[in-house]
Design an enzyme around this catalytic site. Structure first.
Site, short mmCIF file in Angstrom:
data_model
loop_
_atom_site.label_atom_id
_atom_site.label_comp_id
_atom_site.label_asym_id
_atom_site.label_seq_id
_atom_site.Cartn_x
_atom_site.Cartn_y
_atom_site.Cartn_z
N LYS A 96 41.56 34.64 31.69
CA LYS A 96 41.70 33.20 31.95
C LYS A 96 43.11 32.71 31.64
O LYS A 96 43.47 31.60 32.03
CB LYS A 96 40.67 32.42 31.12
N ASN A 98 15.53 40.78 42.39
CA ASN A 98 15.69 39.80 43.48
C ASN A 98 16.29 40.43 44.72
O ASN A 98 15.86 40.14 45.84
CB ASN A 98 16.56 38.64 43.02
N TYR A 99 17.28 41.29 44.52
CA TYR A 99 17.95 41.92 45.66
C TYR A 99 17.01 42.86 46.41
O TYR A 99 16.97 42.84 47.64
CB TYR A 99 19.21 42.67 45.20
N ASP A 132 20.57 48.03 41.48
CA ASP A 132 21.79 48.15 40.69
C ASP A 132 22.52 49.47 40.93
O ASP A 132 23.74 49.48 41.10
CB ASP A 132 21.47 48.03 39.20
N ARG A 177 40.10 32.76 41.76
CA ARG A 177 40.48 31.68 40.85
C ARG A 177 41.26 32.20 39.64
O ARG A 177 42.11 31.50 39.09
CB ARG A 177 39.24 30.91 40.39
N GLY A 180 21.44 36.33 40.59
CA GLY A 180 20.33 37.21 40.91
C GLY A 180 20.41 38.48 40.10
O GLY A 180 21.41 38.75 39.43
N HIS A 181 19.35 39.26 40.16
CA HIS A 181 19.30 40.57 39.51
C HIS A 181 18.63 41.56 40.45
O HIS A 181 18.11 41.18 41.51
CB HIS A 181 18.56 40.49 38.18
N ASP A 182 18.64 42.81 40.04
CA ASP A 182 18.09 43.90 40.84
C ASP A 182 16.77 43.53 41.51
O ASP A 182 16.60 43.71 42.72
CB ASP A 182 17.90 45.13 39.93
#
Length: 383
Positions: A68, A135-136, A162, A97, A131-133
Site C-alpha cells: 500500500k 461457489n465456483y 482451488d 490500484r 467467493g470460494h471453491d
C-alpha cells in the site's frame, strides 16, 4: 532420494504476491520444478495463509513489503524487471490500484509473464464478487454432479476449484507463457479463473451429455457411485475399500475371488439391477476385514484399493517404494511431481518466515544498504 541434475525450471525467477489456496499451490508447483520463487508477503505475514498453507509455501525466499506504500509497489516493479513471471491473486482491479498491475509490471519488463488467479475471472458480471471453491464449482455444474443418488451434492474438499481448476491451471498458464516468451512472443497476461479451469475439467462429461449418455441425475452414472462396480464398500472391521472394476475381465476376476453369484457376474451393465447388485456386493464385502481383502486381491487384476487415511497412505509400501512422500524438517509431505528422469525434480526446503530474506533480495535488486535501512525504518519492508 536422488534429484535430477538440473531441474526443468532452473534459471527461471517468479515473483509471487502472497495469497491463499490456488496461488501458493501454483507457486509450489513452479518452485518444485526448480524455479526460484520469491514470495512477497505483507509485513507481519499473511493472516489468511495459515492452517494448511505451510507446505504450499515451501522452497521459497521471502520478502515482506507493504504494497500500500508507493515504495512497496516500486520494490515489486524492480523485482519484475529481473524476473520471468509474477503471480497475483487479488480481486480484479486491486493490483492496478496498488501500482503492480500488468501494465505497471510489463512496462519495466516487456517479456514478463503476468499470472492472475481469481475465481470468477477478470471480467464478467460476477468478476468483483467474493467467493470460494464451493461457489465456483457450483456455478460450473461440477458440484451438482458430485454425490450419491437422492443425496445433496457433496463438496470434494476444495480440490476441484482451488487446486485442480485453479492453481494447476495457473501453473500450466505460466509455463505456456514462459514458452511463448522464449519463442519470441513477448510478455503475456494469464487470466486463470477457477470457473474456466473447472469447466475444462468437466470436458468429458460435457461430451457425454452432448452424446445423450449423461443426464443431470446425480449418482446414477458409471463414475459417480451409480455403478455398483465403481463404488466404495464397508468392511467387517469398519474400514472402507474401493472397487473400480469397469472392464469385463477385471470384473470377472473380482467376482471369482469374492465368489459372487453368477447373475451378478454376468449382468454387470444391466443398469436396472445396479441397486440390487450393490446390496449383494456390500453384504459380501462386509464378511471380510480390510486386511483380508488386501490379501485376497494382492497382485490380482481387480481394480481394488483400500480407502486409506492420510496417515496410512504415507506408510503404504507402494508409496514408500516410490518415495511419494518426503520428510522436510520433520514435516511429512508430498514429494515434488511429476518426476523427471525417474526422480523428483527437486528436494523441497522448509517454509521460511515472512521477511526472512528481505535484505538479500533487495540487495540483489539493486538497493544499497542505506536504502534498505530507510525502507525498514519507514515500515515499508520488514526483515
Amino acid at each position: 532420494m536422488t534429484s535430477t541434475p538440473t531441474p526443468p525450471l532452473a534459471g527461471v525467477r517468479i515473483v509471487e504476491l502472497a495469497g491463499i489456496g490456488p496461488g501458493p499451490f501454483a507457486g509450489m508447483l513452479l518452485a518444485d520444478l526448480g524455479a526460484e520463487v520469491i514470495c512477497v508477503d505483507r509485513p507481519g505475514g499473511n493472516p489468511w495463509a495459515v492452517g494448511g498453507h505451510g507446505i504450499m509455501f515451501r522452497s521459497r525466499r521471502h520478502l515482506a513489503v507493504d504494497l500500500k506504500a508507493p515504495q512497496g509497489a516500486e520494490i515489486v516493479r524492480r523485482l519484475c524487471a529481473g524476473s520471468d513471471g509474477i503471480i497475483e491473486t487479488f480481486r480484479p482491479g486491486v493490483a492496478e490500484r496498488l501500482g503492480v498491475g500488468p501494465d505497471d509490471c510489463l512496462a519495466v519488463n516487456p517479456n514478463l509473464v503476468y499470472g492472475r488467479m481469481t475465481g470468477w475471472g477478470q471480467h464478467g458480471p460476477m468478476a468483483s464478487m467474493p467467493g470460494h471453491d464451493i461457489n465456483y464449482i457450483a456455478l460450473t455444474g461440477a458440484l451438482h454432479a458430485i454425490g450419491r443418488k437422492g443425496a445433496p451434492p457433496t463438496p470434494p474438499l476444495n480440490l476441484v476449484g482451488d487446486f485442480g481448476g485453479g492453481g494447476m491451471l495457473l501453473g500450466i498458464g505460466m509455463l505456456a507463457g514462459l514458452l511463448s516468451v522464449r519463442g519470441g512472443g513477448g510478455g503475456r497476461v494469464v487470466d486463470a479463473a477457477m470457473i474456466d479451469g473447472v469447466s475444462a475439467l468437466m470436458a468429458m462429461f460435457h461430451s457425454l451429455r452432448a452424446e445423450g449418455s449423461f443426464t443431470e441425475a446425480r449418482g446414477t452414472h458409471l463414475l459417480d457411485t451409480g455403478a455398483f462396480f465403481y463404488d466404495v464398500y464397508r468392511t467387517k472391521d469398519g474400514h472402507w475399500v474401493s472397487i473400480g472394476a469397469i472392464e469385463t475381465a477385471f470384473w470377472h476376476e473380482l467376482c471369482d475371488l469374492l465368489e459372487l453369484p453368477p447373475n451378478v457376474r454376468d449382468n454387470q451393465f444391466d443398469q436396472s439391477r445396479w441397486d440390487e447388485f450393490r446390496t449383494i456386493v456390500a453384504a459380501r464385502i462386509a464378511q471380510f476385514t480390510r486386511s483380508e481383502l488386501d490379501t485376497l486381491f494382492e497382485g490380482r487384476n481387480t481394480c481394488y484399493a483400500p480407502a486409506l487415511t492420510m496417515a496410512e497412505a504415507i506408510e503404504h509400501p507402494h508409496h514408500t517404494a516410490r518415495g511419494t512422500f518426503v520428510d522436510v524438517a520433520g514435516v511429512v509431505q508430498p514429494a515434488p511431481a511429476p518426476r523427471f528422469d525417474g526422480a523428483p525434480p527437486t528436494r523441497p526446503t522448509p517454509r521460511r518466515s515472512p521477511g526472512a530474506d528481505s535484505r538479500n533480495i533487495l540487495s540483489e535488486a539493486g538497493f544499497d544498504a542505506d536504502d534498505i535501512d530507510e525502507l525498514v525504518s519507514q515500515g515499508v519492508v520488514e526483515t
